[in-house]
Design an enzyme around this catalytic site. Structure first.
Site, PDB file in Angstrom:
ATOM      1  CG  HIS A 232      -1.912   1.116   1.230  1.00  0.00           C
ATOM      2  ND1 HIS A 232      -3.171   0.996   0.655  1.00  0.00           N
ATOM      3  CD2 HIS A 232      -1.842   2.385   1.713  1.00  0.00           C
ATOM      4  CE1 HIS A 232      -3.826   2.139   0.802  1.00  0.00           C
ATOM      5  NE2 HIS A 232      -3.036   3.001   1.432  1.00  0.00           N
ATOM      6  CB  SER A 233       1.697   3.759  -2.561  1.00  0.00           C
ATOM      7  OG  SER A 233       2.455   2.819  -3.299  1.00  0.00           O
ATOM      8  CD  GLU A 234       3.756   8.533   2.292  1.00  0.00           C
ATOM      9  OE1 GLU A 234       3.461   8.724   3.489  1.00  0.00           O
ATOM     10  OE2 GLU A 234       4.796   8.963   1.777  1.00  0.00           O
ATOM     11  CB  CYS A 248      -5.786   5.460  -1.090  1.00  0.00           C
ATOM     12  SG  CYS A 248      -5.138   5.793  -2.741  1.00  0.00           S
ATOM     13  CB  THR A 295      -5.492   9.860 -11.996  1.00  0.00           C
ATOM     14  OG1 THR A 295      -4.460   9.831 -11.024  1.00  0.00           O
ATOM     15  CG2 THR A 295      -5.653   8.471 -12.603  1.00  0.00           C
ATOM     16  CG  ASP A 307       3.078   3.818 -10.780  1.00  0.00           C
ATOM     17  OD1 ASP A 307       3.835   4.234  -9.876  1.00  0.00           O
ATOM     18  OD2 ASP A 307       2.228   2.925 -10.590  1.00  0.00           O
ATOM     19  NE  ARG A 309       2.726   3.231  -7.321  1.00  0.00           N
ATOM     20  CZ  ARG A 309       1.507   2.698  -7.216  1.00  0.00           C
ATOM     21  NH1 ARG A 309       0.983   2.505  -6.008  1.00  0.00           N
ATOM     22  NH2 ARG A 309       0.821   2.373  -8.293  1.00  0.00           N
ATOM     23  CE  LYS A 335       0.453  -1.695  -5.759  1.00  0.00           C
ATOM     24  NZ  LYS A 335      -0.417  -1.456  -4.585  1.00  0.00           N
TER      25      LYS A 335
END
Length: 375
Positions: A232-234, A248, A295, A307, A309, A335
């Site tokens: 889970h990304s903050e 989220c 988004t 993205d 990440r 992921k």
């Protein structure tokens, strides 16, 4: 008189470790200071975050280098401005030169109160991967600033001034991977949660003292079996404030409840706000979304990838917890692929879907149609 500094450290002054050098350079950029980026040929250039461009900072940068600075944009931002470059970054050339208002308009799509420059005279040149200008943009990303910098190459024979932080291109390029591999457990405590009373939190910190990632361990996971896990990304707005713009908060609380119901598992809470662009830039993206962008396109307008990440930190945390196989709670196939690429076996993808609301329907639709999420 300012003392010149030899950029080759003496025997009693070893250079700071690469992680520390990047961390210091990030702090300097964030406070609006100039840093020196050193290439593989030991030549340096001064760099300033585009966000810090003022008449005074541009004059200071010009004085330090003895040359006029140029604006460096990420290839994503260059493409938004109509210039596709086959390189990670682009150098902006304007005959009239660079001034703060021009920098603001070119680098920041939400800077609406500045006049548009004459784009008919604007040209862009590709900036090669591994170069100092490209690395300066990567450094701005690490600082969670807009991916745009002002770079000035010192005149021949100029000496670097003391007090200017020096960071190598290689250190910038390798920072995220190196920091992830350096993660270590630094603290652990029992923290009963509303939906999971038998829970504890383990904090992991990189060697440069950077921002921690957290593992929420519920129950006593059996590491001999695939462990039910969630990456889970903050999300400050969704997790803490209950924002309805995303899912989220639902995903965080839902994962904790589902893992508790299953008896045991792990939720990794990763410090990668806004898909890795940071909270301030996420708020900028929200402004663009309010103007009609989705988004992912909003991130591209800002000059980021859709993205940013990475998932090596998650893999490293799982290894430190003794977990080699997981049942992954996710709707995002990327992921699954990312963990597998880093040596963690994903035995099963467990769907993690929650109802939409009037505010996040478009967001979820974009995640499905453009991001490949499975709902």
């Amino acid at each position: 008189m300012t003392k010149p500094l030899d950029v080759s450290p003496g025997p009693n002054q070893p250079p700071p470790p690469p992680l520390i050098a990047v961390d210091r350079a990030v702090a300097e950029l964030r406070r609006g200071a100039v840093v020196a980026v050193r290439g593989t040929d030991s030549r340096v250039a001064y760099a300033l975050a585009a966000e810090a461009a003022t008449a005074d900072s541009l004059a200071h940068l010009t004085t330090l280098a003895g040359t006029r600075p140029c604006l460096i944009l990420s290839n994503r931002r260059a493409a938004v401005l109509g210039h596709d470059v086959a390189a990670p970054a682009a150098r902006v050339d304007l005959p009239a030169g660079i001034d703060p208002l021009t920098v603001a308009w070119l680098a920041d799509p939400v800077a609406r109160d500045v006049p548009q420059p004459d784009l008919s005279t604007l040209t862009m040149q590709p900036v090669a991967a591994g170069s100092v200008p490209a690395a300066s943009v990567a450094l701005a990303k690490l600082a969670r600033l807009l991916p745009a910098t002002l770079v000035a190459v010192p005149t021949a024979g100029a000496l670097l001034l003391s007090g200017v932080v020096v960071v190598d291109v290689a250190a910038i390029e390798e920072y995220q991977q190196t920091a992830a591999r350096s993660l270590r457990k630094v603290s652990e405590a029992r923290v009963p949660l509303v939906d999971a009373e038998n829970a504890r939190i383990v904090a992991f910190r990189p060697a440069d003292g950077g921002i921690e990632h957290l593992a929420i361990i519920i129950g006593e996971p059996d590491t001999a079996q695939p462990v039910l896990a969630r990456l889970h990304s903050e999300c400050f707005t969704g997790d803490l404030l209950g924002s309805l713009r995303c899912d989220c908060g639902d995903q965080l609380r839902g994962a904790i409840a589902e893992i508790a119901q299953a008896g045991a598992g792990i939720l990794l809470y990763l410090s990668q706000e806004g898909r890795g662009i940071g909270l301030v830039n996420k708020l900028r993206a929200y402004q663009l979304q309010d103007d009609g962008l989705d988004t992912l396109d909003a991130n591209l307008q800002l000059g980021f990838d859709d993205d940013e990440r990475i998932y090596l930190p998650a893999a490293q945390m799982l290894r430190l917890l003794g977990v080699e196989r997981v049942r992954l709670l996710t709707n995002n196939p990327l992921k699954v692929e990312a963990l597998a690429a880093h040596g963690v076996v994903v035995a099963e993808r467990v769907p993690h879907v929650f109802p939409a609301n009037d505010h996040n329907q478009g967001y979820l639709r974009t995640k499905a149609t453009k991001g490949g999420h499975l709902f």
